[in-house]
Design a protein around this motif. Structure first.
Motif, PDB file in Angstrom:
ATOM      1  N   GLU A  57       0.827  -1.216   0.000  1.00 24.07           N
ATOM      2  CA  GLU A  57       0.000   0.000   0.000  1.00 24.07           C
ATOM      3  C   GLU A  57       0.858   1.262   0.000  1.00 24.07           C
ATOM      4  N   THR A  61       0.976   3.990  -3.541  1.00 23.44           N
ATOM      5  CA  THR A  61      -0.007   5.087  -3.515  1.00 23.44           C
ATOM      6  C   THR A  61       0.562   6.349  -2.880  1.00 23.44           C
ATOM      7  N   TYR A  63       0.895   9.790  -2.566  1.00 16.19           N
ATOM      8  CA  TYR A  63       0.169  10.919  -3.132  1.00 16.19           C
ATOM      9  C   TYR A  63       1.147  11.937  -3.734  1.00 16.19           C
ATOM     10  N   ILE A  70      -7.195   1.098 -11.333  1.00 15.60           N
ATOM     11  CA  ILE A  70      -8.516   0.537 -11.024  1.00 15.60           C
ATOM     12  C   ILE A  70      -8.932   1.128  -9.683  1.00 15.60           C
ATOM     13  N   PRO A  71     -10.234   1.108  -9.367  1.00 13.86           N
ATOM     14  CA  PRO A  71     -10.658   1.685  -8.085  1.00 13.86           C
ATOM     15  C   PRO A  71      -9.966   0.991  -6.909  1.00 13.86           C
ATOM     16  N   PHE A  72      -9.500   1.808  -5.994  1.00  8.97           N
ATOM     17  CA  PHE A  72      -8.649   1.297  -4.905  1.00  8.97           C
ATOM     18  C   PHE A  72      -8.995   2.031  -3.622  1.00  8.97           C
ATOM     19  N   ILE A  73      -9.046   1.287  -2.531  1.00  5.87           N
ATOM     20  CA  ILE A  73      -9.206   1.945  -1.241  1.00  5.87           C
ATOM     21  C   ILE A  73      -8.275   1.333  -0.208  1.00  5.87           C
ATOM     22  N   HIS A  74      -7.507   2.197   0.417  1.00  4.55           N
ATOM     23  CA  HIS A  74      -6.775   1.809   1.618  1.00  4.55           C
ATOM     24  C   HIS A  74      -7.480   2.492   2.772  1.00  4.55           C
TER      25      HIS A  74
ATOM     26  N   VAL B  70     -17.327   2.823   5.660  1.00  9.98           N
ATOM     27  CA  VAL B  70     -16.379   3.600   4.846  1.00  9.98           C
ATOM     28  C   VAL B  70     -16.268   2.974   3.450  1.00  9.98           C
ATOM     29  N   ALA B  74     -17.611   4.888   0.160  1.00  7.23           N
ATOM     30  CA  ALA B  74     -16.657   5.156  -0.923  1.00  7.23           C
ATOM     31  C   ALA B  74     -17.145   4.528  -2.227  1.00  7.23           C
ATOM     32  N   GLU B  93     -10.249   4.969  15.367  1.00  8.66           N
ATOM     33  CA  GLU B  93      -9.268   5.076  14.278  1.00  8.66           C
ATOM     34  C   GLU B  93      -9.965   5.369  12.937  1.00  8.66           C
ATOM     35  N   ILE B  94     -11.076   4.684  12.709  1.00  8.40           N
ATOM     36  CA  ILE B  94     -11.736   4.790  11.405  1.00  8.40           C
ATOM     37  C   ILE B  94     -12.671   6.008  11.363  1.00  8.40           C
ATOM     38  N   ILE B  97     -10.656   8.449   9.742  1.00 13.14           N
ATOM     39  CA  ILE B  97     -10.440   8.124   8.325  1.00 13.14           C
ATOM     40  C   ILE B  97     -11.700   8.453   7.515  1.00 13.14           C
ATOM     41  N   PRO B 209     -11.294   5.351 -12.361  1.00 16.02           N
ATOM     42  CA  PRO B 209     -10.803   4.800 -11.097  1.00 16.02           C
ATOM     43  C   PRO B 209     -10.216   5.861 -10.168  1.00 16.02           C
ATOM     44  N   VAL B 210     -10.545   5.733  -8.887  1.00 16.22           N
ATOM     45  CA  VAL B 210      -9.977   6.637  -7.883  1.00 16.22           C
ATOM     46  C   VAL B 210      -9.204   5.818  -6.854  1.00 16.22           C
ATOM     47  N   THR B 211      -8.207   6.452  -6.270  1.00 16.17           N
ATOM     48  CA  THR B 211      -7.451   5.837  -5.180  1.00 16.17           C
ATOM     49  C   THR B 211      -7.836   6.543  -3.890  1.00 16.17           C
ATOM     50  N   TYR B 212      -8.511   5.828  -3.014  1.00 18.80           N
ATOM     51  CA  TYR B 212      -8.851   6.361  -1.683  1.00 18.80           C
ATOM     52  C   TYR B 212      -7.755   5.973  -0.693  1.00 18.80           C
ATOM     53  N   GLY B 213      -7.451   6.869   0.207  1.00 18.05           N
ATOM     54  CA  GLY B 213      -6.546   6.545   1.317  1.00 18.05           C
ATOM     55  C   GLY B 213      -5.099   6.363   0.942  1.00 18.05           C
ATOM     56  N   PRO B 214      -4.560   7.220   0.042  1.00 19.37           N
ATOM     57  CA  PRO B 214      -3.146   7.087  -0.314  1.00 19.37           C
ATOM     58  C   PRO B 214      -2.229   7.506   0.836  1.00 19.37           C
ATOM     59  N   LEU B 215      -0.979   7.186   0.670  1.00 19.51           N
ATOM     60  CA  LEU B 215       0.031   7.633   1.632  1.00 19.51           C
ATOM     61  C   LEU B 215       0.261   9.123   1.370  1.00 19.51           C
ATOM     62  N   TYR B 220       1.817  16.969   1.230  1.00 17.23           N
ATOM     63  CA  TYR B 220       0.404  17.258   0.929  1.00 17.23           C
ATOM     64  C   TYR B 220      -0.549  17.166   2.123  1.00 17.23           C
ATOM     65  N   HIS B 224      -4.367  18.907   2.838  1.00 19.57           N
ATOM     66  CA  HIS B 224      -5.610  18.131   2.927  1.00 19.57           C
ATOM     67  C   HIS B 224      -6.334  18.407   4.242  1.00 19.57           C
TER      68      HIS B 224
END
Ligand SMILES: Cc1ncc(C[n+]2csc(CCOP(=O)(O)OP(=O)(O)O)c2C)c(N)n1
Lengths: 322, 392
Positions: A57, A61, A63, A70-74, B70, B74, B93-94, B97, B209-215, B220, B224
């Motif tokens: 992860e 990812t 940023y 593809i759609p991704f969630i962490h 979540v 999402a 924790e969540i 998030i 496609p979207v990336t949720y929860g990147p590092l 940045y 945010h």
């Protein structure tokens, strides 16, 4: 469909897991999602991915970049399974209400390291599998918390060097055997469970196909060496992942609703010592005064487990539990 | 136009479940904990009886409840959960998030004292532990407000300029298990009011496609967080618009704060939740005795309605702040914030801090009167934490 690299290449149009990520050169982990995306593409599925905190992860990812086309969630470390169960449920709910109209069938995949799977994420995983969500959980097992610098996990084998179970003057490193995650997952009964190795990718691809097509939860444990903390040359990842299979250290098999099937039965096995000797992480173990006894114990263990697997295969033939 | 409404004799928990039924969320993931349990039970019955077409996820913990919600949100679903105390703490924790992922989740929270020691009764320690999580926090005084605020919360959460999760707090047992008359709007009216969610950045949109929860590192993350500040400001700005829209159909008015007999009041009490009902009763009694007392009820706690608080408290003789939770080693949370707001007003009142009702300890009209009387006597000490109903 019997998969091989050629059939995949023929179907391949667009990279779904793209290069440019920051995993170490030679890392075994990226092969795990890469092959999963290729198999899904060949089967004409779209994928939605969740990923537990860990090497995969953080390295894919950073940023504002992402390797996931593809759609991704962490979400967090321990909840990749619960998170994907939410997305999968949303899919069913929105389909039922006619609010979405996807072109292709969507498959839901969660990736987690061994820490996120054997340890902190076990409850979330067990809950999601027990509830019967239609998803595939793919464990990339590098036998330690590698993202945070090689700490012990429930998957770390005895004698491997880690920073939280170090080899000291008194204690010879981790004492416990690896937790048997495959049996734990198989005990959920209504599930397809398999082991795989990045060194045996055709076998892995075929299991991916079964997992995607299985109605309900599926779990694949993929042995994926870590070059950095297994202390192996970058060029040796696949060989060592293969050696794990050839030494009975990591037998390849599957359990579908309680029915065992061994998918690789080498005619001859190599001694487990060869697997240990190929990696720097066992150096201290190999130099330990009790090395030969400890190695013998491990050899006895893998032999017994193999015999037991053969017996289970025989005993469960045509006897699905559900 | 105000719509004709049915009157139901229901508890706060039932009011929450009833509101959830009318919203008909796509996904509900929940785990039982006293005193939230009747919300989940009631809602599960609606699902079992086919009164909603929600997909329910009977998760194995609150951590997974929030995690699944979540994931569902999402994926573009209207997703809800509900919890109390240890359940909220397990979600903690969540909870953060969910807010930073800008997911419009609405969660009824039935306030209960946090362990330890374990206790099942009301106080606000659970929700106070989440006050900096980036969720909007609303507090209901009674079951009617629980019902109404849930719709207002949803509309606020899903607004494109907000996209933040919202907690709707109700006091455990006092509201959740007390039966009251609640006026409910017809299903179609609610359907119209809440509308369809505008789906944004869905995980199911495989073409985009979207990336949720990147590092998100030091280059940045800060920006945010600043955007979350902005979203909270937008929630503050939009709240009156949404409450007005709701008032138009329900006839019930909501604001950040509710002033009660404040016009000429010299001494004002400030509180959250069900205790406001008791305070109103005491204010009425004391008014009959000619005492110029009043109440400022806080409905919206996050974003904190500082301007309204300043407007209503500037120039009063005394302000008594009631807290149903502690901040060990510091001033109680509501008190600290009210006091800090008054730093900027022209004519600063005397101010006093009163902690009450921890672990469900009863708060009686006599105790409230006692605190008012301290104020009337000019006996408020800004630097002193007093307790109501405590044996010492
Ligand atoms: C709740 C929580 N505890 C601890 C961590 C710190 N942490 C992040 S990744 C990680 C280890 C991940 O190990 P594993 O799942 O085996 O994946 P790998 O990094 O080896 O790929 C840890 C301990 C965290 N992010 N969250």
């Amino acid at each position: 469909m019997a998969f091989n690299i050629k059939t995949l290449a023929k179907n391949h149009k667009e990279d779904k897991f793209v290069s440019g990520h920051r995993l170490c050169p030679g890392c075994g982990a990226p092969l795990v999602p890469k092959l999963a995306t290729l198999v899904a593409e060949a089967l004409n599925y779209d994928l939605v991915v969740s990923n537990a905190t860990g090497c995969l992860e953080v390295s894919t990812t950073i940023y504002p970049y992402t390797s996931w086309n593809i759609p991704f969630i962490h979400n967090a470390f321990e909840n990749a399974a619960a998170t994907i169960s939410g997305a999968e449920t949303a899919y069913r709910a929105l389909l039922k209400k006619g609010k979405i109209n996807p072109e292709k069938e969507i498959k839901f995949v969660a990736f987690g390291g061994d820490g996120g799977t054997y340890d902190i994420g076990l409850q979330s995983l067990s809950g999601a599998v027990e509830r019967g969500h239609n998803f595939v959980y793919i464990l990339y097992d590098n036998e330690g918390y590698m993202n945070t610098g090689n700490q012990r996990s429930g998957s770390t084998p005895p004698g491997a060097m880690t920073t939280t179970a170090p080899v000291g003057k008194k204690i010879p490193g981790k004492l416990q055997l690896k937790k048997n995650i495959v049996e734990i997952m198989a005990a959920h009964e209504n599930v397809y469970v398999a082991t795989a190795s990045v060194g045996e990718y055709v076998d892995y691809m075929n299991k991916l196909e079964k997992a995607f097509k299985f109605e309900g939860p599926a779990f694949i444990a993929v042995l994926a060496p870590c070059v950095r903390f297994w202390r192996i040359p970058e060029s040796n990842t696949l060989n060592i992942a293969k050696l794990a299979v050839e030494t009975k250290y990591w037998p390849l098999y599957e359990v579908e609703k309680g029915v065992y099937k061994i998918t690789r039965k080498p005619r001859e096995f190599k001694p487990v010592k060869e697997f240990l000797e190929a990696q720097g992480r066992f150096r201290n173990l190999l130099n330990h005064p009790m090395a030969s006894e400890i190695i013998q114990e491990l050899q006895d263990y893998v032999d017994r487990r193999w015999e037991r697997l053969l017996a289970l295969e025989e005993a469960t033939k045509d006897k699905p539990i559900r | 136009m105000v719509v004709e409404q049915k009157k139901l004799a229901i508890t706060g928990a039932e009011a929450a479940a009833y509101a959830m039924r009318q919203i008909n969320p796509d996904v509900v993931a929940a785990y039982p904990i006293t005193p939230q349990t009747p919300i989940v039970e009631k809602f599960a019955q609606y699902v079992a009886d086919g009164l909603v077409d929600t997909e329910m996820i009977p998760v194995e913990s609150e951590h997974s409840a929030m995690s699944a919600v979540v994931g569902a949100a999402a994926a573009g679903a209207r997703a809800m959960t509900a919890t109390s105390a240890n359940g909220l703490a397990l979600m903690h924790e969540i909870v953060y998030i969910a807010a930073s992922s800008r997911l419009p989740i609405v969660m009824p929270v039935v306030n209960r004292a946090l362990s330890g020691p374990i206790n099942i009764h009301c106080d606000h320690s659970d929700t106070m532990a989440e006050r900096d999580s980036g969720w909007v926090q609303l507090f209901a005084e009674n079951s009617q407000e629980v019902y109404d605020l849930i719709f207002i919360a949803l509309k606020l959460a899903e607004n494109e300029d907000v996209r933040l999760p919202v907690m709707v707090n109700q006091d455990g047992f006092i509201i959740s298990h007390g039966t009251e008359i609640v006026e409910v709007l017809p299903d179609e009216e609610i359907k119209k009011f809440v509308g369809e969610q505008k789906i944004m950045y869905s995980l199911l949109d495989t073409k985009n496609p979207v990336t949720y929860g990147p590092l998100d590192l030091y280059d940045y993350y800060f920006e945010h967080k600043r955007q979350q500040v902005e979203a909270m400001e937008n929630a503050r700005k939009l709240f009156p618009e949404i409450t007005k829209e709701y008032e138009a159909i329900s006839g019930r008015k909501y604001s950040y704060v509710e002033p009660y007999k404040l016009d000429d009041a010299e001494y004002v009490m400030v509180a959250l939740g069900s205790t406001n009902g008791t305070i109103k009763y005491v204010v009425d009694k004391m008014r009959q005795e000619g005492k110029k007392v009043g109440l400022l009820k806080i409905t919206m706690y996050r974003p904190f309605p500082k301007e309204e608080i300043q407007y209503y408290l500037n120039g009063r003789k005394g302000v008594v702040v009631l807290d149903r939770s502690l901040s060990f080693g510091a001033e109680a949370p509501l008190y600290a914030e009210i006091k800090s707001s008054l730093y900027e007003v022209a004519v600063k009142p005397q101010i006093g801090s009163y902690v009450y009702g921890l672990g469900g300890r009863d708060i009686t009209p006599d105790m409230i009167r006692k605190a008012f009387e301290d104020a009337l006597k000019g006996n408020l000490v800004a630097d002193e934490q007093r307790y109501l109903g405590l044996r010492e």
